[in-house]
Scaffold this motif. Structure first.
Motif: not given
Lengths: 120, 153
Positions: A18-27, A110-120
């Protein structure tokens, strides 16, 4: 962006999905332990943008999974997810090729801060 | 060794960060003489810890409170007893135990996998175990108990 979630807790995978979906990652693909994760990775020729891997799992734990991944590829980003009790093990994981770690309990930001750099 | 404060802090931090729920202590911890047969609530989670000391953390609460708690954790309403409820409760317990272990100074714990049980339980606590029961509360939801069982050295 394709992400593999590796955690024996279906609930934790659901929260992370769900948190990944919020970052636009659905795969997002899922595995319940390291053995399953390696099967999924091999099926996709390790073509993932990120692996988010729990430390404490049955069958094949997080460190073993990381080691197996690094034996195949050094390029695939791996973020270890752990409870604080295993923090020393996470530091060992970083030395062995993990790209970052996420400590539970974690807040959403915190989740978003740690994960987002890998998805951009 | 003081296990009470790390346990209370771990419970409050975990419920706050992962579930967005404020939990609070409801009174003094009770040190219960062992051996002892104890009655727990309908939802019981146990996780073992090994290291220089060995023991368990147990969390027990009424089913309706557990449904609200896990529902807040996964951000979905839980209306029945299902795998999601059990798995979610176990994961919360796992996080609490991890936070607890990190707060206990001087002992490095390894965590076992959590066990979650539903129903009216009677649990036997054997002799030689320091058994601490801490009454806690989710304001507006209800009470629960955090329990620490550690082998006396």
């Amino acid at each position: 962006m394709r992400v593999l979630l590796v955690d024996d807790s279906t609930t934790m995978r659901k929260i992370q999905r769900r948190l990944l979906s919020g970052l636009g990652c659905n795969d997002v693909l899922e595995a319940g332990n390291g053995k399953e994760a390696m099967t999924v990775l091999e099926n996709f020729d390790f073509e993932f943008d990120l692996v988010l891997c729990d430390m404490n799992m049955p069958e094949m734990n997080g460190i073993e999974t990381l080691t197996a991944i690094r034996a195949v590829t050094k390029k695939l980003p791996v973020v270890m997810c752990t409870s604080v009790a295993e923090k020393s093990a996470v530091m060992e994981a970083i030395r062995n090729g993990a790209n970052n770690y996420l400590v539970k309990p974690f807040a959403q930001d915190v989740f978003i801060a740690k994960i987002k750099p890998f998805l951009s | 060794m003081n296990y009470e404060t790390p346990c209370v802090e771990a419970v409050i931090e975990t419920f706050g960060a992962m579930c967005g729920i404020a939990a609070e202590r409801q009174g003094s911890a009770e040190i219960i003489p062992t051996p002892k047969m104890i009655q727990t609530d309908e939802m019981l989670g146990i996780i073992g810890m090994t290291g220089a000391s060995k023991g368990d953390i147990m969390i027990s609460m009424k089913m309706e409170v557990a449904k609200k708690l896990v529902g807040a954790f996964i951000m979905e309403e839980i209306s029945e007893i299902n795998d999601e409820l059990m798995d979610g409760f176990g994961e919360i317990l796992n996080i609490i135990a991890g936070a607890f272990a990190a707060k206990v100074e001087g002992i490095k714990f390894q965590l076992a996998l959590p066990t979650v049980m539903v129903g009216q339980h009677q649990t036997h606590v054997r002799e030689g175990i320091k058994f601490v029961s801490i009454p806690m509360l989710f304001p507006g939801w209800g009470e629960f108990k955090a329990m620490i069982l550690m082998e006396e050295t």
